[in-house]
Design an enzyme around this catalytic site. Sequence first.
Site, short mmCIF file in Angstrom:
data_model
loop_
_atom_site.label_atom_id
_atom_site.label_comp_id
_atom_site.label_asym_id
_atom_site.label_seq_id
_atom_site.Cartn_x
_atom_site.Cartn_y
_atom_site.Cartn_z
N ARG A 112 0.17 6.88 7.61
CA ARG A 112 0.39 6.96 6.50
C ARG A 112 -0.18 8.13 6.31
O ARG A 112 0.46 8.89 5.52
CB ARG A 112 -0.55 5.34 5.71
CG ARG A 112 -0.49 4.24 6.03
CD ARG A 112 -1.21 3.52 4.70
NE ARG A 112 -0.87 2.22 4.99
CZ ARG A 112 0.21 1.52 5.33
NH1 ARG A 112 1.16 1.83 4.48
NH2 ARG A 112 0.16 0.42 4.92
N ASP A 154 4.11 3.16 6.66
CA ASP A 154 2.93 3.03 7.98
C ASP A 154 4.30 2.22 8.82
O ASP A 154 5.43 1.60 9.28
CB ASP A 154 2.23 1.68 7.70
CG ASP A 154 2.68 0.70 7.22
OD1 ASP A 154 3.31 0.74 6.04
OD2 ASP A 154 2.39 -0.96 8.06
N GLU A 190 7.62 2.24 -5.56
CA GLU A 190 7.79 1.86 -4.57
C GLU A 190 8.09 2.82 -3.30
O GLU A 190 8.45 3.99 -3.95
CB GLU A 190 9.49 1.56 -4.44
CG GLU A 190 8.85 -0.37 -4.51
CD GLU A 190 8.48 -1.08 -3.57
OE1 GLU A 190 7.62 -0.42 -2.72
OE2 GLU A 190 8.67 -2.19 -3.18
N PHE A 224 13.79 2.98 10.89
CA PHE A 224 12.77 3.26 10.44
C PHE A 224 11.24 4.43 10.52
O PHE A 224 11.74 4.61 11.39
CB PHE A 224 12.02 1.90 11.27
CG PHE A 224 10.87 1.37 10.53
CD1 PHE A 224 10.58 0.11 9.81
CD2 PHE A 224 9.45 1.77 10.58
CE1 PHE A 224 9.11 -0.23 9.73
CE2 PHE A 224 8.19 1.69 10.02
CZ PHE A 224 8.37 0.04 10.01
N VAL A 225 10.92 5.07 9.33
CA VAL A 225 10.68 6.04 9.00
C VAL A 225 9.06 5.63 8.84
O VAL A 225 9.34 4.65 7.97
CB VAL A 225 10.71 6.45 7.94
CG1 VAL A 225 12.72 7.15 8.31
CG2 VAL A 225 11.24 5.57 7.05
N LYS A 263 17.25 2.94 1.86
CA LYS A 263 17.55 2.41 2.67
C LYS A 263 19.40 1.51 2.20
O LYS A 263 19.67 1.82 1.26
CB LYS A 263 17.32 1.69 3.42
CG LYS A 263 16.39 2.27 4.21
CD LYS A 263 15.82 1.16 5.45
CE LYS A 263 14.58 2.02 6.05
NZ LYS A 263 14.64 0.79 7.62
N LYS A 278 0.64 -0.99 -0.47
CA LYS A 278 -0.18 -0.14 0.15
C LYS A 278 1.14 1.94 -0.04
O LYS A 278 0.19 2.33 0.19
CB LYS A 278 -1.03 -0.19 1.21
CG LYS A 278 -1.88 -1.22 0.93
CD LYS A 278 -2.51 -1.36 2.66
CE LYS A 278 -3.66 -2.55 3.45
NZ LYS A 278 -4.15 -2.12 4.92
N GLY A 279 2.22 1.29 0.24
CA GLY A 279 2.98 2.16 0.59
C GLY A 279 2.55 3.42 -0.57
O GLY A 279 3.10 4.35 0.13
N ASP A 323 14.17 -1.31 0.35
CA ASP A 323 15.21 -1.52 1.83
C ASP A 323 15.70 -2.79 1.27
O ASP A 323 16.69 -2.13 0.97
CB ASP A 323 13.92 -2.33 3.40
CG ASP A 323 14.79 -2.55 4.40
OD1 ASP A 323 16.57 -2.44 4.39
OD2 ASP A 323 14.09 -2.94 5.54
P1 IMP Z 1 12.14 -4.60 0.93
O1 IMP Z 1 11.95 -5.67 -0.01
O2 IMP Z 1 13.03 -5.58 1.46
O3 IMP Z 1 12.71 -3.60 -0.07
O4 IMP Z 1 10.99 -4.34 2.02
C1 IMP Z 1 10.82 -3.01 1.54
C2 IMP Z 1 9.29 -2.88 1.72
O5 IMP Z 1 9.11 -2.58 3.39
C3 IMP Z 1 8.68 -1.86 1.69
O6 IMP Z 1 7.57 -1.58 1.20
C4 IMP Z 1 7.47 -1.23 2.89
O7 IMP Z 1 6.52 -1.74 2.83
C5 IMP Z 1 8.58 -1.90 4.39
N1 IMP Z 1 9.69 -1.34 4.35
C6 IMP Z 1 10.89 -1.25 5.28
N2 IMP Z 1 11.47 -0.54 5.51
C7 IMP Z 1 10.41 0.60 5.73
C8 IMP Z 1 11.09 1.66 6.71
O8 IMP Z 1 11.31 2.17 7.56
N3 IMP Z 1 9.19 2.05 7.30
C9 IMP Z 1 7.64 1.33 6.64
N4 IMP Z 1 7.81 0.07 6.25
C10 IMP Z 1 9.10 -0.56 5.47
MG MG Z 2 5.71 -1.22 0.71
#
Ligand code: IMP
Ligand code: MG
Length: 177
Positions: A166, A160, A100, A153-154, A132, A42-43, A104
């Site tokens: 959000r 969220d 996106e 963590f933001v 990140k 959703k982000g 992360d």
């Molecule tokens: P990845 O698959 O590890 O790159 O994770 C991406 C997803 O993790 C993002 O789309 C977010 O939903 C969640 N996420 C990672 N870091 C944060 C953060 O600092 N705040 C909120 N959501 C996060």
């Molecule tokens: Mg996300």
Amino acid sequence: MKTALGTVLITEDEIQRRIGEMGRQISADYADGIVTFVGILKGSFVFLADLIRSVSPEVHIEVDFMSVSSYGDATTTSGTVHIEKDLGISIEGKDVIIVEDIVDTGLTLLHVYNIFSARGARSLRVATLLEKPGNLKYNRPLDYVGFKIPNKFVVGFGLDYAQVYRNLPDIRVLDEI
Ligand code: IMP
Ligand code: MG
């Protein structure tokens, strides 16, 4: 875990200025073209809403959304991905920008990229509001990055914590208390 809203990391003004720049860059890269924006739910929805409005009207755009959850582990890139909500349109032969909120580990993005290339997208680029430092799994360049942030963590601007925050207009650090 008890949490509290911490300091503002990126202000509303900074976000809007940067999204304007990203929109101009996308407009130049796809001048007179057609682009399909796919927001990863959703982000991404807040960022996507502002990003598309900063793209020039000469660029024709389509918008769709996808929701995935990835169950990967830290050591392989072969973890499975579950599509919770799939696209309603075909992306075969299309120029796609995956949108996106934050990259992360890059695992979510890697899965989505692989699914979309298997479906025959003509080109695939990525726009993320935040990046990140832990982006290890997705080893292609991120094409449009709003801000590189430290490994904290933001929340806010679509991001969220347990579905909350959000609606914040800026990006804030979430503190453990
Ligand atoms: P990845 O698959 O590890 O790159 O994770 C991406 C997803 O993790 C993002 O789309 C977010 O939903 C969640 N996420 C990672 N870091 C944060 C953060 O600092 N705040 C909120 N959501 C996060
Ligand atoms: Mg996300």
